[in-house]
Motif scaffolding. Structure first.
Motif, PDB file in Angstrom:
ATOM      1  N   HIS A   1      31.637 -61.107  83.911  1.00 56.29           N
ATOM      2  CA  HIS A   1      32.636 -60.099  83.571  1.00 56.29           C
ATOM      3  C   HIS A   1      34.026 -60.699  83.409  1.00 56.29           C
ATOM      4  N   HIS A   2      34.779 -60.091  82.523  1.00 57.27           N
ATOM      5  CA  HIS A   2      36.163 -60.466  82.229  1.00 57.27           C
ATOM      6  C   HIS A   2      37.055 -59.381  82.827  1.00 57.27           C
ATOM      7  N   VAL A   3      38.023 -59.772  83.639  1.00 61.98           N
ATOM      8  CA  VAL A   3      38.931 -58.813  84.263  1.00 61.98           C
ATOM      9  C   VAL A   3      40.344 -59.089  83.766  1.00 61.98           C
ATOM     10  N   PRO A   4      40.887 -58.201  82.911  1.00 67.68           N
ATOM     11  CA  PRO A   4      42.263 -58.408  82.447  1.00 67.68           C
ATOM     12  C   PRO A   4      43.261 -58.078  83.545  1.00 67.68           C
ATOM     13  N   CYS A   5      44.380 -58.753  83.501  1.00 62.75           N
ATOM     14  CA  CYS A   5      45.449 -58.528  84.470  1.00 62.75           C
ATOM     15  C   CYS A   5      46.751 -58.328  83.718  1.00 62.75           C
ATOM     16  N   GLY A   6      47.679 -57.670  84.354  1.00 63.26           N
ATOM     17  CA  GLY A   6      48.983 -57.484  83.740  1.00 63.26           C
ATOM     18  C   GLY A   6      49.511 -56.093  83.989  1.00 63.26           C
ATOM     19  N   PRO A   7      50.548 -55.697  83.247  1.00 60.97           N
ATOM     20  CA  PRO A   7      51.148 -54.379  83.439  1.00 60.97           C
ATOM     21  C   PRO A   7      50.108 -53.261  83.283  1.00 60.97           C
TER      22      PRO A   7
ATOM     23  N   MET B   1      47.493 -52.907  84.970  1.00 58.87           N
ATOM     24  CA  MET B   1      46.167 -53.381  85.359  1.00 58.87           C
ATOM     25  C   MET B   1      46.275 -54.085  86.703  1.00 58.87           C
ATOM     26  N   GLU B   2      45.194 -54.689  87.118  1.00 62.57           N
ATOM     27  CA  GLU B   2      45.202 -55.465  88.348  1.00 62.57           C
ATOM     28  C   GLU B   2      46.222 -56.601  88.234  1.00 62.57           C
ATOM     29  N   PRO B   3      46.991 -56.865  89.286  1.00 63.37           N
ATOM     30  CA  PRO B   3      47.943 -57.982  89.211  1.00 63.37           C
ATOM     31  C   PRO B   3      47.204 -59.319  89.205  1.00 63.37           C
ATOM     32  N   MET B   4      47.834 -60.298  88.579  1.00 56.91           N
ATOM     33  CA  MET B   4      47.252 -61.633  88.516  1.00 56.91           C
ATOM     34  C   MET B   4      47.232 -62.252  89.900  1.00 56.91           C
ATOM     35  N   ASP B   5      46.113 -62.839  90.255  1.00 56.53           N
ATOM     36  CA  ASP B   5      45.942 -63.513  91.536  1.00 56.53           C
ATOM     37  C   ASP B   5      46.360 -64.976  91.354  1.00 56.53           C
ATOM     38  N   GLU B   6      47.614 -65.282  91.692  1.00 56.78           N
ATOM     39  CA  GLU B   6      48.137 -66.629  91.477  1.00 56.78           C
ATOM     40  C   GLU B   6      47.401 -67.677  92.310  1.00 56.78           C
ATOM     41  N   SER B   7      46.906 -67.277  93.479  1.00 53.88           N
ATOM     42  CA  SER B   7      46.155 -68.248  94.279  1.00 53.88           C
ATOM     43  C   SER B   7      44.849 -68.616  93.580  1.00 53.88           C
ATOM     44  N   ALA B   8      44.253 -67.674  92.843  1.00 53.63           N
ATOM     45  CA  ALA B   8      43.035 -67.978  92.079  1.00 53.63           C
ATOM     46  C   ALA B   8      43.353 -68.936  90.940  1.00 53.63           C
ATOM     47  N   ARG B   9      44.510 -68.761  90.308  1.00 57.03           N
ATOM     48  CA  ARG B   9      44.923 -69.683  89.241  1.00 57.03           C
ATOM     49  C   ARG B   9      45.081 -71.105  89.815  1.00 57.03           C
ATOM     50  N   GLU B  10      45.752 -71.222  90.950  1.00 55.44           N
ATOM     51  CA  GLU B  10      45.942 -72.529  91.584  1.00 55.44           C
ATOM     52  C   GLU B  10      44.608 -73.139  91.998  1.00 55.44           C
ATOM     53  N   ARG B  11      43.744 -72.323  92.561  1.00 55.33           N
ATOM     54  CA  ARG B  11      42.423 -72.798  92.987  1.00 55.33           C
ATOM     55  C   ARG B  11      41.609 -73.262  91.775  1.00 55.33           C
ATOM     56  N   THR B  12      41.717 -72.552  90.654  1.00 53.38           N
ATOM     57  CA  THR B  12      40.996 -72.945  89.450  1.00 53.38           C
ATOM     58  C   THR B  12      41.398 -74.351  89.018  1.00 53.38           C
ATOM     59  N   LEU B  13      42.688 -74.636  89.023  1.00 53.49           N
ATOM     60  CA  LEU B  13      43.150 -75.970  88.631  1.00 53.49           C
ATOM     61  C   LEU B  13      42.649 -77.041  89.600  1.00 53.49           C
ATOM     62  N   GLU B  14      42.578 -76.719  90.889  1.00 53.16           N
ATOM     63  CA  GLU B  14      42.033 -77.663  91.865  1.00 53.16           C
ATOM     64  C   GLU B  14      40.567 -77.952  91.594  1.00 53.16           C
ATOM     65  N   VAL B  15      39.799 -76.893  91.349  1.00 50.12           N
ATOM     66  CA  VAL B  15      38.367 -77.037  91.078  1.00 50.12           C
ATOM     67  C   VAL B  15      38.161 -77.800  89.773  1.00 50.12           C
TER      68      VAL B  15
ATOM     69  N   VAL C   1      49.598 -66.439  72.460  1.00 49.22           N
ATOM     70  CA  VAL C   1      48.405 -65.770  72.961  1.00 49.22           C
ATOM     71  C   VAL C   1      48.669 -65.358  74.407  1.00 49.22           C
ATOM     72  N   PRO C   2      49.390 -64.253  74.615  1.00 47.91           N
ATOM     73  CA  PRO C   2      49.668 -63.853  75.991  1.00 47.91           C
ATOM     74  C   PRO C   2      48.432 -63.225  76.632  1.00 47.91           C
ATOM     75  N   SER C   3      48.060 -63.694  77.785  1.00 43.80           N
ATOM     76  CA  SER C   3      46.956 -63.070  78.500  1.00 43.80           C
ATOM     77  C   SER C   3      46.932 -63.565  79.923  1.00 43.80           C
ATOM     78  N   GLU C   4      46.438 -62.739  80.775  1.00 46.95           N
ATOM     79  CA  GLU C   4      46.175 -63.096  82.154  1.00 46.95           C
ATOM     80  C   GLU C   4      44.908 -62.380  82.545  1.00 46.95           C
ATOM     81  N   CYS C   5      43.973 -63.128  83.085  1.00 45.71           N
ATOM     82  CA  CYS C   5      42.695 -62.540  83.470  1.00 45.71           C
ATOM     83  C   CYS C   5      41.968 -63.519  84.365  1.00 45.71           C
TER      84      CYS C   5
END
Length: 161
Positions: A99-105, A107-121, A151-155
């Motif tokens: 599943h794809h979960v969009p984030c933004g105004p 919608m659900e707020p972007m989980d910045e810790s998930a973004r950081e964790r993704t880069l670590e992984v 291409v603005p997006s956060e998900c």
């Protein structure tokens, strides 16, 4: 540039399944000036590679929210729009629908810790590769010229759905 990828048995098996997917049509769309964002061919090829890595990370880390960069997310959107192919490909790689979960105004707020964790992984599995496509929001940062489109997006992918 010489590159290194850590190939565990799980990564190798997953990478082989992901490599079999055909994204020719998606890349053609992304390079098309009349209907797509008109990316240069080398940009489409590089984003395709990073999208394949996004799929691999989701397969190897099924309990993590994997956050693609905006350009990778745009490629993911095109894949999702071919619902039959996307459902088949998800079954082949994950055994279930990703599943794809969009984030933004609104919608659900972007989980910045998930973004950081993704880069670590990402860096754990692909240590010698740059994360440019995981952080830039438009191709003008990579390929300045008349073929750039923001291409603005956060998900993120959602393992809980």
């Amino acid at each position: 540039m010489a590159t290194t990828t850590i190939l565990t048995d799980d990564l190798r098996s997953t990478a082989e399944r992901v490599e079999r997917l055909d994204f020719t049509g998606i890349k053609a769309y992304m390079c098309d000036a009349s209907s797509g964002p008109h990316w240069a061919r080398h940009i489409a090829n590089e984003v395709e590679l990073e999208y394949r890595r996004f799929l691999i990370l989701n397969a190897l880390h099924p309990d993590e929210r994997i956050v693609p960069g905006p350009l990778i997310d745009d490629f993911w959107h095109r894949h999702i729009l071919d619902t039959v192919a996307y459902q088949r490909d998800c079954a082949e790689i994950f055994g279930h629908f990703l599943h794809h979960v969009p984030c933004g105004p609104g919608m659900e707020p972007m989980d910045e810790s998930a973004r950081e964790r993704t880069l670590e992984v990402y860096e754990d599995h692909f240590p010698a590769w740059e994360t440019t496509y995981w952080t830039v929001s438009d191709v003008s940062h990579i390929d300045p010229g008349p073929t750039t489109v923001p291409v603005p997006s956060e998900c993120y992918s959602n393992p809980d759905m």
